[in-house]
Design a protein around this motif. Sequence first.
Motif, PDB file in Angstrom:
ATOM      1  N   PHE A 138       0.827  -1.204   0.000  1.00 13.71           N
ATOM      2  CA  PHE A 138       0.000   0.000   0.000  1.00 13.71           C
ATOM      3  C   PHE A 138       0.860   1.252   0.000  1.00 13.71           C
ATOM      4  N   ALA A 139       1.921   1.256   0.813  1.00 11.80           N
ATOM      5  CA  ALA A 139       2.800   2.427   0.888  1.00 11.80           C
ATOM      6  C   ALA A 139       3.535   2.663  -0.426  1.00 11.80           C
ATOM      7  N   GLU A 164      -3.887  -8.598  -7.947  1.00 11.68           N
ATOM      8  CA  GLU A 164      -3.098  -8.497  -9.178  1.00 11.68           C
ATOM      9  C   GLU A 164      -1.959  -7.493  -9.013  1.00 11.68           C
ATOM     10  N   MET A 165      -2.211  -6.387  -8.325  1.00 10.21           N
ATOM     11  CA  MET A 165      -1.161  -5.405  -8.096  1.00 10.21           C
ATOM     12  C   MET A 165      -0.040  -5.995  -7.236  1.00 10.21           C
ATOM     13  N   THR A 213      -4.174   0.971 -13.313  1.00 11.00           N
ATOM     14  CA  THR A 213      -4.803   0.301 -14.455  1.00 11.00           C
ATOM     15  C   THR A 213      -4.620  -1.210 -14.396  1.00 11.00           C
ATOM     16  N   ASP A 214      -3.589  -1.666 -13.673  1.00 10.49           N
ATOM     17  CA  ASP A 214      -3.389  -3.104 -13.531  1.00 10.49           C
ATOM     18  C   ASP A 214      -4.502  -3.722 -12.695  1.00 10.49           C
ATOM     19  N   ALA A 215      -4.998  -2.963 -11.717  1.00  7.59           N
ATOM     20  CA  ALA A 215      -6.117  -3.448 -10.910  1.00  7.59           C
ATOM     21  C   ALA A 215      -7.363  -3.605 -11.775  1.00  7.59           C
ATOM     22  N   VAL A 216      -7.612  -2.614 -12.634  1.00 13.52           N
ATOM     23  CA  VAL A 216      -8.767  -2.687 -13.528  1.00 13.52           C
ATOM     24  C   VAL A 216      -8.525  -3.722 -14.622  1.00 13.52           C
ATOM     25  N   GLY A 265       8.371  -8.014  -9.689  1.00 18.29           N
ATOM     26  CA  GLY A 265       9.230  -6.927 -10.116  1.00 18.29           C
ATOM     27  C   GLY A 265       8.726  -6.176 -11.323  1.00 18.29           C
ATOM     28  N   LEU A 266       7.427  -6.301 -11.627  1.00 17.80           N
ATOM     29  CA  LEU A 266       6.839  -5.613 -12.777  1.00 17.80           C
ATOM     30  C   LEU A 266       6.326  -4.240 -12.372  1.00 17.80           C
TER      31      LEU A 266
END
Length: 291
Positions: free
Chosen positions: A61-62, A115-116, A129-132, A123-124
């Motif tokens: 989160f941080a 997913e995030m 937008t990755d969450a969506v 390491g990506l």
Amino acid sequence: MTIRNPLEWGADQLKSGAHAVRLASGSVYHAEDHAAASRPEINRIGIADLKDALAKGLDDFAAHRTDVVYVCLIYPVVGLVLARAAFGYDMLPLLFPLASGFALVGSFAAVGLYEMSRRREQGLAVTWTDAVGVLGSPSFGAILVLGLAMLAIFVLWLFAAQLIYMATLGPEPPASMASFVEAVFTTQAGWAMIGVGVGVGFLFAVLSLAVSVVAFPMLIDRKVGVDIAVWTSVRAVAANPIAMGAWGLIVVGGLVLGSLPLFIGLAIVMPVLGHATWHLYRKVVEVPGHK
């Protein structure tokens, strides 16, 4: 047209949901090789592992707090809409069941956060937008089926809460918030409602935890059917009853705190718990072939 009672309707919905799960589990990723779909090993975990999962969730989160808060602003907004509906349509007795229901559907709502965390673990690059983007995942069909099953559990919980109110303080709706609070905490019927409601709510929470705590992260992580994901989740809870029970209390406690005031805290609590759930999955499940 026949008007049916909530229990009959709910039973039919569960039957329909179970049928949909069977269909999905037979079609979504079920054709892949047996080695990849074999049952994973379940690790034993303790309270220290829960603390570590929470610490890693807070770290995720941080690292991406701006993106995550942006995505999770939907939670307090939904909470406020639900609260407004409760006050505006004589549904005040369902205000607490609606708020506590976040715990029943939270695992589904957090799939984008899983997913995030997965991408960060590899390491990506990670953005909101990755969450969506999980909506376009090959796993989305299986995730949606399981999500609908969790929604059915949530709806059944609301029906049960309404029936409990009708049998104790009902059937008339409360005249005001003050009169409702007074009736709940100062009358025998109110205490009966609290006792029965907490007991029934506990059963719904156990069911939700057992079915989903590992299943959703696993569907994000691996190409497996809904049946394998759900059964793995049930096995994980059965193998770690104390740790998973403590995790359930952490989730419920966090969501209650996040709901005060006005559900605003959910914009922080939900992402931390969501990321932490991913790391909990990593600790409790050993998937063959996964490094």
